[in-house]
Design a protein around this motif. Structure first.
Motif, PDB file in Angstrom:
ATOM      1  N   LYS B  57     100.976  90.626  65.952  1.00  0.00           N
ATOM      2  CA  LYS B  57     100.918  91.930  66.604  1.00  0.00           C
ATOM      3  C   LYS B  57     102.311  92.536  66.771  1.00  0.00           C
ATOM      4  O   LYS B  57     102.485  93.743  66.763  1.00  0.00           O
ATOM      5  CB  LYS B  57     100.258  91.744  67.975  1.00  0.00           C
ATOM      6  N   ARG B  58     103.291  91.667  66.932  1.00  0.00           N
ATOM      7  CA  ARG B  58     104.636  92.172  67.198  1.00  0.00           C
ATOM      8  C   ARG B  58     105.275  92.826  65.984  1.00  0.00           C
ATOM      9  O   ARG B  58     106.244  93.565  66.100  1.00  0.00           O
ATOM     10  CB  ARG B  58     105.515  91.025  67.698  1.00  0.00           C
ATOM     11  N   ALA B  59     104.764  92.515  64.804  1.00  0.00           N
ATOM     12  CA  ALA B  59     105.332  93.115  63.596  1.00  0.00           C
ATOM     13  C   ALA B  59     104.621  94.413  63.242  1.00  0.00           C
ATOM     14  O   ALA B  59     104.965  95.058  62.270  1.00  0.00           O
ATOM     15  CB  ALA B  59     105.239  92.136  62.435  1.00  0.00           C
ATOM     16  N   LEU B  60     103.635  94.791  64.026  1.00  0.00           N
ATOM     17  CA  LEU B  60     102.835  95.968  63.696  1.00  0.00           C
ATOM     18  C   LEU B  60     103.419  97.242  64.292  1.00  0.00           C
ATOM     19  O   LEU B  60     103.882  97.257  65.429  1.00  0.00           O
ATOM     20  CB  LEU B  60     101.403  95.808  64.217  1.00  0.00           C
ATOM     21  N   VAL B  61     103.381  98.287  63.501  1.00  0.00           N
ATOM     22  CA  VAL B  61     103.713  99.621  63.998  1.00  0.00           C
ATOM     23  C   VAL B  61     102.507 100.500  63.715  1.00  0.00           C
ATOM     24  O   VAL B  61     101.992 100.519  62.599  1.00  0.00           O
ATOM     25  CB  VAL B  61     104.945 100.209  63.281  1.00  0.00           C
ATOM     26  N   TYR B  62     102.051 101.188  64.734  1.00  0.00           N
ATOM     27  CA  TYR B  62     100.863 102.007  64.543  1.00  0.00           C
ATOM     28  C   TYR B  62     101.255 103.420  64.145  1.00  0.00           C
ATOM     29  O   TYR B  62     102.144 104.018  64.740  1.00  0.00           O
ATOM     30  CB  TYR B  62     100.025 102.037  65.815  1.00  0.00           C
ATOM     31  N   CYS B  63     100.586 103.903  63.135  1.00  0.00           N
ATOM     32  CA  CYS B  63     100.840 105.262  62.667  1.00  0.00           C
ATOM     33  C   CYS B  63      99.494 105.984  62.651  1.00  0.00           C
ATOM     34  O   CYS B  63      98.599 105.615  61.900  1.00  0.00           O
ATOM     35  CB  CYS B  63     101.468 105.201  61.276  1.00  0.00           C
ATOM     36  N   TYR B  64      99.359 106.971  63.500  1.00  0.00           N
ATOM     37  CA  TYR B  64      98.086 107.672  63.631  1.00  0.00           C
ATOM     38  C   TYR B  64      98.107 108.961  62.815  1.00  0.00           C
ATOM     39  O   TYR B  64      99.075 109.713  62.858  1.00  0.00           O
ATOM     40  CB  TYR B  64      97.814 108.037  65.093  1.00  0.00           C
ATOM     41  N   THR B  92     114.573  98.089  58.948  1.00  0.00           N
ATOM     42  CA  THR B  92     115.818  97.329  58.984  1.00  0.00           C
ATOM     43  C   THR B  92     115.852  96.386  60.180  1.00  0.00           C
ATOM     44  O   THR B  92     116.424  95.312  60.116  1.00  0.00           O
ATOM     45  CB  THR B  92     117.041  98.264  59.043  1.00  0.00           C
ATOM     46  N   GLN B  93     115.192  96.819  61.278  1.00  0.00           N
ATOM     47  CA  GLN B  93     115.158  95.937  62.452  1.00  0.00           C
ATOM     48  C   GLN B  93     114.221  94.747  62.236  1.00  0.00           C
ATOM     49  O   GLN B  93     114.465  93.663  62.731  1.00  0.00           O
ATOM     50  CB  GLN B  93     114.709  96.718  63.685  1.00  0.00           C
ATOM     51  N   ASN B  94     113.137  94.991  61.533  1.00  0.00           N
ATOM     52  CA  ASN B  94     112.168  93.923  61.311  1.00  0.00           C
ATOM     53  C   ASN B  94     111.680  93.971  59.863  1.00  0.00           C
ATOM     54  O   ASN B  94     110.860  94.798  59.509  1.00  0.00           O
ATOM     55  CB  ASN B  94     110.991  94.088  62.279  1.00  0.00           C
ATOM     56  N   PRO B  95     112.203  93.092  59.023  1.00  0.00           N
ATOM     57  CA  PRO B  95     111.819  93.137  57.608  1.00  0.00           C
ATOM     58  C   PRO B  95     110.355  92.787  57.353  1.00  0.00           C
ATOM     59  O   PRO B  95     109.825  93.105  56.308  1.00  0.00           O
ATOM     60  CB  PRO B  95     112.719  92.074  56.968  1.00  0.00           C
ATOM     61  N   ARG B  96     109.718  92.154  58.342  1.00  0.00           N
ATOM     62  CA  ARG B  96     108.329  91.758  58.141  1.00  0.00           C
ATOM     63  C   ARG B  96     107.357  92.810  58.661  1.00  0.00           C
ATOM     64  O   ARG B  96     106.197  92.528  58.917  1.00  0.00           O
ATOM     65  CB  ARG B  96     108.063  90.428  58.838  1.00  0.00           C
ATOM     66  N   LEU B  97     107.870  94.005  58.812  1.00  0.00           N
ATOM     67  CA  LEU B  97     107.085  95.102  59.383  1.00  0.00           C
ATOM     68  C   LEU B  97     105.791  95.389  58.603  1.00  0.00           C
ATOM     69  O   LEU B  97     105.775  95.412  57.379  1.00  0.00           O
ATOM     70  CB  LEU B  97     107.963  96.352  59.348  1.00  0.00           C
ATOM     71  N   ILE B  98     104.724  95.576  59.365  1.00  0.00           N
ATOM     72  CA  ILE B  98     103.473  96.039  58.764  1.00  0.00           C
ATOM     73  C   ILE B  98     103.113  97.354  59.447  1.00  0.00           C
ATOM     74  O   ILE B  98     103.100  97.424  60.673  1.00  0.00           O
ATOM     75  CB  ILE B  98     102.330  95.022  58.954  1.00  0.00           C
ATOM     76  N   VAL B  99     102.858  98.369  58.661  1.00  0.00           N
ATOM     77  CA  VAL B  99     102.475  99.651  59.240  1.00  0.00           C
ATOM     78  C   VAL B  99     100.954  99.726  59.268  1.00  0.00           C
ATOM     79  O   VAL B  99     100.292  99.636  58.240  1.00  0.00           O
ATOM     80  CB  VAL B  99     103.048 100.825  58.421  1.00  0.00           C
TER      81      VAL B  99
END
Lengths: 139, 136
Positions: B57-64, B92-99
């Motif tokens: 969950k911490r790697a998730l960014v929500y885009c609505y 750049t802050q989190n390379p494992r980012l999932i949008v």
């Protein structure tokens, strides 16, 4: 000089410790949200400035137009299908292509006016057909 | 007749270890809790059969993306170019980012296409299409 009064160190009452931790526990139980992030994973293709057409064999085109009709098939042999049929059609094509020694690539092209739910339904169908190689055709 | 063995009437359970148990539970919940940071905007998420649970969950960014063509990240309505900058920073802050793309099921694909191009520009290519599980 003033003499500091010697403070008597009282016994630490551990009996209320349980109550305090219990309160904290209840707080965290209430605030915890059980993760419910569900969705379909997808990796977008890397950005290439000079987009060259995919020249490999085994490409199956899937088009979705503004009227939300689906066109599916190999290049030049596309047919209109319903969204529910996409998975079974792709399975058949996958077998056919695998028999020729190639592996299938699904190329999706959607128009700007089509609905998102139909796009996702197609992606869902492709995942149902156990096909990983998906390419997004972009202008 | 078999005589019933009399059970000792008063055998109290030791409560001495109760604080320890509660403490363990507390630590568990403290570690697993992720506070809700952003509320987002209302969208109607579509259904899908192959919808799977996403870990991390911490790697998730929500885009609505809603029906009015608005893009909402971190509770702010932003434009497409801003989205690229925001995602680049996050990447750049989190390379494992999932949008996590929460797109309204009745919105048009044109907007999604623009957003996906912005994500490609920002090199935040790992996405997930939020969808509820469809029961067959």
């Amino acid at each position: 000089m003033l003499r500091k009064p010697v403070r008597k160190v009282g016994d630490f009452n551990a009996a209320s410790m349980a109550d305090v931790t219990f309160l904290l526990l209840i707080f965290f139980i209430v605030t915890t949200t059980i993760s419910s992030d569900k969705g379909i994973k997808f990796v977008l293709p890397p950005k290439v400035d000079n987009t060259e057409g995919v020249k490999v064999k085994g490409v199956v085109n899937v088009f979705l137009n503004d009227d939300n009709e689906v066109l599916l098939g190999k290049k030049g042999k596309e047919e209109v299908v319903s969204i529910e049929q996409v998975s079974s059609r792709l399975r058949a094509l996958d077998r056919e292509i695998a028999a020729n020694g190639d592996s299938i690539i699904v190329s999706i092209k959607v128009t700007d006016g089509s609905l998102y739910k139909n796009y996702l339904a197609i992606i869902d169908q492709i995942k149902s057909a156990k096909i990983d190689r998906i390419s997004l055709a972009q202008e | 007749m078999i005589e019933k063995k009399q059970t000792p009437s008063q055998q109290a359970i030791s409560t001495a270890s109760l604080p320890d148990i509660i403490f363990l539970l507390l630590i568990f919940f403290m570690v697993t809790t992720v506070f809700v940071e952003y509320r987002g905007i209302p969208v109607k998420i579509p259904e899908a059969v192959n919808s799977e649970k996403i870990d991390g969950k911490r790697a998730l960014v929500y885009c609505y993306l809603d029906l009015n063509g608005r893009i909402c990240v971190d509770d702010q309505i932003i434009t497409n170019t801003e989205l690229m900058n925001v995602m680049y920073l996050k990447r750049t802050q989190n390379p494992r980012l999932i949008v996590s793309l929460k797109v309204d099921e009745n919105s048009k694909n044109g907007l999604l296409d623009k957003v996906q191009k912005a994500l490609q520009d920002a090199d935040a290519r790992r996405v997930m299409y939020a969808a509820t599980t469809k029961t067959k």
